[in-house]
Write an enzyme that holds these catalytic residues in place. Structure first.
Site, short mmCIF file in Angstrom:
data_model
loop_
_atom_site.label_atom_id
_atom_site.label_comp_id
_atom_site.label_asym_id
_atom_site.label_seq_id
_atom_site.Cartn_x
_atom_site.Cartn_y
_atom_site.Cartn_z
N THR A 176 2.28 28.45 -34.62
CA THR A 176 2.30 29.91 -34.78
C THR A 176 3.56 30.52 -34.17
OG1 THR A 176 -0.08 30.04 -34.82
CG2 THR A 176 1.04 31.96 -33.95
N ASP A 207 -7.05 33.55 -33.74
CA ASP A 207 -6.80 34.69 -32.84
C ASP A 207 -5.59 35.52 -33.24
OD1 ASP A 207 -5.31 32.30 -32.22
OD2 ASP A 207 -4.54 33.34 -30.46
N THR A 227 -0.29 31.67 -28.61
CA THR A 227 -0.39 30.52 -29.52
C THR A 227 -1.29 29.48 -28.87
OG1 THR A 227 0.77 28.72 -30.64
CG2 THR A 227 1.78 29.53 -28.61
N GLY A 228 -2.13 28.84 -29.67
CA GLY A 228 -3.02 27.84 -29.10
C GLY A 228 -4.28 27.70 -29.92
N1 ASP Z 1 -3.66 30.32 -32.68
C1 ASP Z 1 -3.46 29.86 -34.03
C2 ASP Z 1 -4.79 29.81 -34.74
O1 ASP Z 1 -5.77 29.38 -34.14
C3 ASP Z 1 -2.84 28.53 -34.11
C4 ASP Z 1 -1.53 28.38 -33.39
O2 ASP Z 1 -1.29 29.02 -32.38
O3 ASP Z 1 -0.72 27.58 -33.89
O4 ASP Z 1 -4.84 30.13 -35.91
#
Ligand code: ASP
Length: 309
Positions: A176, A207, A227-228
């Site tokens: 992300t 999120d 991000t996570g």
């Molecule tokens: N937070 C993002 C999601 O769960 C994924 C990411 O941070 O890469 O969609």
């Protein structure tokens, strides 16, 4: 003139030194620098934090390296469903879109929701209808095709599993993108954009487009982009939690973001990171994974572009 600053991220995860070729590492760093400099220039020209975060995120969306816009991962039906959000800390106006497809720059559609609609969050067909009314051009699916992402999807397509970007069982990485900025007037803003998880189905939303979870900005406290592992970041209301610790416990930007990323979200099983600014232009970029693609620049003269711990 007040200190102005910007920070961006391109995802967090199992990013261990030596895992990537030096050419690829250089490509990531130059994509980060391009997006960082573009957003910084907007601030330098006296424009708003909202304009700066949109500009940086657009450039990250245009890069195939990150899981957003052009580089978005494949869903279970071999399509792309993207999510994005933006928030203006001065007015608390916000816009989010989810489950959109064919839009080159989802962050701009999120900004249009914020500025050109009466609403905060539009999803799926309705969001696409809104884009159509604003004459958005739709990209052909081939624009979003990436061999590496397609391979990731082929490996799990007939299973029930879904994966965070680039993840294998022991190697997880989130791609992300996001930006936070503090402009010359001390106003702050945040923007986040993602393709979500490989092989996601049932209209899964993470999120990133959710105000308070993956993205938040309030001039009283801070601007945050996360991000996570989205499911955990939603449960932890991560971005708003950082703002709450600053507002109600009088923590500094650094203390509050460290507390949330390295304690509170870890306790419930979430991994990832965030970028944060406050109205004095301070920056924090904590993560609880091995690495996070990140960069920041402030008018005080500090610049950083890093991947690993
Ligand atoms: N937070 C993002 C999601 O769960 C994924 C990411 O941070 O890469 O969609």
């Amino acid at each position: 003139m007040k200190t102005f600053s910007i920070a961006i991220h391109g995802g967090a995860g199992t990013l261990v030194k030596g895992m990537m070729t030096s050419e690829l590492e250089a490509q990531y760093k130059s994509a980060l620098k391009l997006a960082l400099d573009a957003g910084y220039k907007v601030l330098e020209n006296g424009k708003t934090a909202v304009e700066a975060v949109e500009e940086s995120v657009r450039l990250l969306e245009d890069s195939p390296l990150f899981n957003a816009g052009k580089g978005s991962v494949f869903t279970a039906t071999e399509s792309h469903e993207m999510d994005a959000s933006i928030m203006d800390g001065r007015t608390l106006n916000a816009g989010g879109v989810s489950l959109i497809t064919g839009i080159k720059n989802p962050v701009t559609l999120a900004r249009d929701v914020m500025e050109k609609s009466e609403h905060v969050f539009l999803a799926g067909e309705g969001a696409m209808e809104f884009a159509k009314e604003l004459d958005y051009k739709l990209e052909d699916p081939s624009y979003f095709y990436d061999e590496f992402r397609h391979k990731q999807w082929l490996e799990i397509k007939d299973t029930d599993s879904f994966q965070l970007d680039h993840s294998t069982k022991k190697d997880s990485k989130f791609g992300t993108v996001g930006a936070v900025a503090c402009d010359q007037d001390g106003n702050i803003a945040a923007a986040t954009s993602t393709g979500g998880m490989t092989n996601k189905k049932w209209g899964r939303v993470g999120d990133s487009p959710m105000i308070g979870a993956g993205n938040y900005a309030n001039n009283k406290t801070c601007a945050i982009s996360c991000t996570g592992s989205g499911e955990f970041f939603i449960r932890g209301v991560v971005a708003y939690d950082v703002a709450c610790l600053m507002e109600h416990k009088e923590m500094s930007l650094n203390e509050a973001s460290e507390e949330v990323i390295n304690k509170r979200i870890l306790e419930i099983g979430g991994d990832g990171g965030l970028i944060a600014v406050d109205t004095q232009g301070h920056i924090a970029m904590p993560f609880n994974t091995e690495g996070m693609y990140r960069a920041s620049k402030s008018s005080g003269g500090k610049e950083e572009i890093s991947i690993y711990k």
